[in-house]
Design an enzyme around this catalytic site. Structure first.
Site, short mmCIF file in Angstrom:
data_model
loop_
_atom_site.label_atom_id
_atom_site.label_comp_id
_atom_site.label_asym_id
_atom_site.label_seq_id
_atom_site.Cartn_x
_atom_site.Cartn_y
_atom_site.Cartn_z
N TRP A 61 0.81 -1.22 0.00
CA TRP A 61 0.00 0.00 0.00
C TRP A 61 0.84 1.27 0.00
CZ3 TRP A 61 -5.16 1.66 0.44
CH2 TRP A 61 -5.34 2.97 0.90
N MET A 62 0.45 2.27 -0.78
CA MET A 62 1.01 3.62 -0.63
C MET A 62 -0.11 4.64 -0.60
SD MET A 62 2.38 5.19 -4.23
CE MET A 62 1.82 6.83 -3.76
N ASP A 64 -0.15 9.24 0.51
CA ASP A 64 0.35 10.60 0.22
C ASP A 64 1.83 10.74 -0.18
OD1 ASP A 64 -1.92 10.52 1.79
OD2 ASP A 64 -1.21 11.96 3.25
N GLN A 80 3.83 7.84 1.87
CA GLN A 80 3.21 7.02 2.90
C GLN A 80 3.16 5.57 2.41
OE1 GLN A 80 1.29 8.43 6.15
NE2 GLN A 80 3.38 9.04 5.66
N TRP A 88 -4.14 0.01 4.11
CA TRP A 88 -3.54 1.07 4.93
C TRP A 88 -3.15 0.53 6.32
CZ3 TRP A 88 -4.02 3.65 9.48
CH2 TRP A 88 -3.34 4.87 9.58
N ARG A 195 -2.06 17.48 12.00
CA ARG A 195 -1.06 16.72 11.25
C ARG A 195 -0.66 17.38 9.93
NH1 ARG A 195 -5.58 13.32 11.36
NH2 ARG A 195 -6.74 13.18 9.43
N ASP A 196 0.36 16.80 9.32
CA ASP A 196 0.83 17.12 7.96
C ASP A 196 1.49 18.50 7.89
OD1 ASP A 196 -0.48 14.71 7.54
OD2 ASP A 196 -2.29 15.64 6.72
C1 FRU Z 1 -4.20 11.87 4.06
C2 FRU Z 1 -3.75 11.37 5.42
C3 FRU Z 1 -2.88 12.39 6.11
C4 FRU Z 1 -2.06 11.54 7.04
C5 FRU Z 1 -1.84 10.31 6.22
C6 FRU Z 1 -1.72 9.04 6.99
O1 FRU Z 1 -4.40 10.84 3.15
O2 FRU Z 1 -4.86 11.05 6.21
O3 FRU Z 1 -3.62 13.40 6.75
O4 FRU Z 1 -0.88 12.16 7.43
O5 FRU Z 1 -2.93 10.22 5.32
O6 FRU Z 1 -1.35 7.99 6.16
#
Ligand code: FRU
Length: 527
Positions: A61-62, A64, A80, A88, A195-196
Site C-alpha cells: 500500500w502507498m 500521500d 506514505q 492502509w 497533522r501534515d
Molecule cells: C491523508 C492522510 C494524512 C495523514 C496520512 C496518513 O491521506 O490522512 O492526513 O498524514 O494520510 O497515512
C-alpha cells in the site's frame, strides 16, 4: 480511506511493530520491498491493471506524497507506505529517486516508527524544512494518548510534529530528533486533528502550517513561526473554512470539512496558493498573503481534481517550476487490494502556473512526451493547419487508432458547437467504455461531463478546447483545458487494445492524437 479502518489498523499495527527492528537497523536493512518472491514478482509484472509509467512501490500500500524535493542533482520522492500489506496501516516513509521526474529508482525505506516512542503508531505525512544546512524534514508522529490529549477522534492516539535530518548525499537514512518539535496542539484549542506539517522560510523566519480544524466550526490550517526551525510558537489560523455540519454515520472530521489535511502553501506568480484536502476532495485557493497580519485571503477557489486524487504536495523543480504530486486512490475492496498485492500510485506530476483570471493551470511536464510511441494523428501530417476533418475521415482514422497494453495518451482538440458529442475509450474486445466524455452543448456554460461530474470548459481565444487523457493500467487521468482535472480508476478485466470512438456531432472535432506510452520499467515495478 475509511477513518474507522484507520483507527482499527493503527491499533492493530502496534502488535506488528513490537516485532519491528530498531530504527537504526532500518536504514541498513534491504527494503522489505526488495524481498518479493519470484511468484509475486511475476504476478505484478503481468497485472494489466498495474500502472507502467506512474511511480508506485514494488508492492503493498502507498498513499500521500511526502517531502518531494530536488537535491544534489536528483529528485526525491518519499511517500506514505505500509510495508506489511496492500491495505492502509503501519505508516512508514518509503523513498524513490529520479533523474528526470519520469524514471524512478526504489530506495530503502526511509523512516520507520520507533517502537515505544513519540511516533510508534505511525510516521504520517510531512514536508521538507527548507533553508537548513543539513537536509531536514518535518513529519507527523502518531503516539498513544490519554483521552484528554487525543487528536485522532476516538482513537486513543495523538499527533505530534517531528524532525529528522539526513547527511547522506542520496538521503538514504534519516536521524530523528529525540523528541517532537511540537508536542501537541496549542493549549486551550479544541482541534479536530493535528497533522501534515508544511513549512517555508521567509527571510530569517520559518513558518509552518499544520492541518487541523475546530470542533463544530470547520477545517483550518494552524500557523506557527520559528527562528531556528526547532522551537516553534503558535500564532493563529492562517486560513479556515466552514463545517458542513454533522452527517449521520460520519464521525471522521475530515468527511464533513471539520478538519483539513495535507496543506500546501507557496507563492505562484504574484499570488499565493493554498491547497488542502477535506471531504475526500482537494481544493486550490489562489489569494494574497498579508505579511503584516500573516493571514491568507482567498480570491479564487476551485476543485483541483474531481476524481480519485488526494493529499497532494508540491515542490520546486530544477528549472524553478512549481510541480505538484498527488496520490491516486483506489476504490476497490480491501479483499481485492490484498489479492492484487498493491494499492495506490503517484499521479503524474503537474506543473502549476496562474492562468488569466488567477485560476490554477496544470500541465503535465513536457518531459513525458519522451515516452510517446506510435503516435497517430488526425488530420494527417502535412494537412493544412486549419483543416477540419470530415466525419468520414474521423471514422476512418479512429478505426485504426489503438492503445496497446492499456498504456497511452489521447489529445483531442474540439470546437464546442450546439450539438452533443461523446468521446469514448473502449476495449476492442467489447465491454463497457473505460471512460465516456460527453460535451453537452450549452454555449453559455460549456462543460464536459465525465463520470457524472461536470467539468467546466475554458476554450482558448480561437474557441478550441483540449482534452488530454493518460491511460495507465487501471489509472485514467484527464485534464480539460489544463484547468479542470479528473482522475478515474477502471478495474475492468477486459484485455486487448483500447479503441477511441466519437459519436454525435463529429463537426466539433478539430484534431486528435493517440500515442502509446513506453513503460518506465520492464516489469511494472517502476524502477
Ligand atoms: C491523508 C492522510 C494524512 C495523514 C496520512 C496518513 O491521506 O490522512 O492526513 O498524514 O494520510 O497515512
Amino acid at each position: 480511506m475509511d477513518r474507522r479502518k484507520f483507527l482499527i489498523s493503527s491499533l492493530a499495527s502496534s502488535a506488528l511493530m513490537a516485532a519491528a527492528p530498531a530504527l537504526s537497523a532500518f536504514s541498513e536493512t534491504a527494503p522489505a520491498s526488495d524481498m518479493l518472491s519470484p511468484a509475486l514478482q511475476q504476478k505484478l509484472a503481468h497485472d494489466p491493471l498495474r500502472p507502467q509509467f506512474h511511480l508506485l512501490p514494488r508492492h503493498n500500500w502507498m498513499n500521500d506524497p511526502c517531502a518531494p524535493r530536488y537535491y544534489k542533482g536528483e529528485y526525491h520522492m518519499f511517500f506514505q507506505y505500509n510495508p506489511d500489506a496492500a491495505t492502509w496501516g503501519d505508516m512508514h516513509w518509503n523513498h524513490a529517486t529520479s533523474p528526470d521526474l519520469v524514471h524512478w529508482k526504489h530506495m530503502p525505506l526511509a523512516i520507520a516508527p520507533t517502537p515505544g516512542s513519540f511516533d510508534s503508531f505511525g510516521i504520517f505525512t510531512g514536508s521538507v524544512l527548507p533553508g537548513m544546512e543539513q537536509a531536514t524534514v518535518l513529519y507527523t508522529g502518531v503516539t498513544k494518548s490519554t483521552p484528554e490529549r487525543e487528536t485522532i477522534r476516538g482513537g486513543g492516539l495523538r499527533e505530534v510534529q517531528c524532525l529528522a535530518t539526513s547527511t547522506d548525499p542520496d538521503l538514504r537514512s534519516w536521524n530523528k530528533l529525540d523528541k517532537p518539535v511540537i508536542d501537541g496542539p496549542p493549549e486551550g484549542l479544541k482541534v479536530t486533528g493535528f497533522r501534515d506539517p508544511c513549512p517555508w522560510k521567509d527571510g530569517d523566519t520559518w513558518y509552518l502550517l499544520i492541518g487541523s480544524g475546530f470542533t463544530g466550526k470547520g477545517g483550518a490550517v494552524l500557523l506557527y513561526s520559528s527562528k531556528d526551525g526547532r522551537n516553534w510558537s503558535y500564532l493563529h489560523p492562517l486560513a479556515q473554512g466552514p463545517w458542513s455540519g454533522p452527517v449521520p454515520g460520519k464521525t471522521d472530521p475530515v468527511d464533513t470539512g471539520e478538519m483539513w489535511e495535507c496543506p500546501d502553501f507557496f507563492p505562484l506568480g504574484d499570488k499565493h496558493v493554498l491547497l488542502y484536502s477535506t471531504e475526500r476532495k482537494v481544493y486550490w485557493n489562489v489569494g494574497v498573503l498579508d505579511r503584516k497580519e500573516m493571514k491568507f485571503h482567498t480570491e479564487k477557489q476551485g476543485l483541483l481534481d474531481h476524481g480519485f486524487y488526494y493529499a497532494m504536495k508540491s515542490m520546486e523543480d530544477a528549472q524553478g517550476r512549481r510541480v505538484l504530486w498527488g496520490w491516486v486512490e483506489e476504490h476497490r475492496s480491501d479483499e481485492a487490494l490484498r489479492a492484487a498485492g498493491w494499492a495506490g500510485c503517484m499521479a503524474l506530476p503537474r506543473v502549476l502556473t496562474l492562468a488569466p483570471g488567477n485560476e490554477l493551470r496544470m500541465d503535465v511536464p513536457a518531459e513525458f512526451a519522451s515516452l510517446r510511441r506510435n503516435t497517430q494523428v488526425l488530420p494527417p501530417p502535412g494537412a493544412p493547419a486549419d483543416m477540419t476533418p470530415t466525419a468520414d475521415q474521423i471514422q476512418h482514422a479512429m478505426a485504426t487508432m489503438r492503445i496497446e497494453d492499456r498504456a497511452g495518451e489521447v489529445v483531442c482538440v474540439f470546437k464546442p458547437g450546439d450539438g452533443t458529442s461523446t468521446l469514448e475509450l473502449q476495449p476492442n474486445e467489447g465491454g463497457a467504455p473505460l471512460v465516456s466524455m460527453v460535451y453537452n452543448g450549452d454555449i453559455a456554460a460549456p462543460a464536459l461531463t465525465i463520470a457524472e461530474k461536470k467539468l467546466k470548459l475554458t476554450p482558448d481565444k480561437a474557441g478550441f478546447s483540449t482534452i488530454h487523457v493518460w491511460l495507465d493500467g487501471s489509472v485514467i487521468e484527464i485534464l480539460v483545458d489544463n484547468r479542470e482535472a479528473i482522475t478515474l480508476r477502471d478495474y475492468s478485466p477486459a484485455g486487448g487494445d483500447i479503441q477511441i470512438s466519437l459519436s454525435g456531432d463529429a463537426a466539433s472535432l478539430r484534431s486528435l492524437s493517440v500515442s502509446g506510452i513506453k513503460p518506465i520499467s520492464s516489469d511494472r515495478l517502476t524502477t
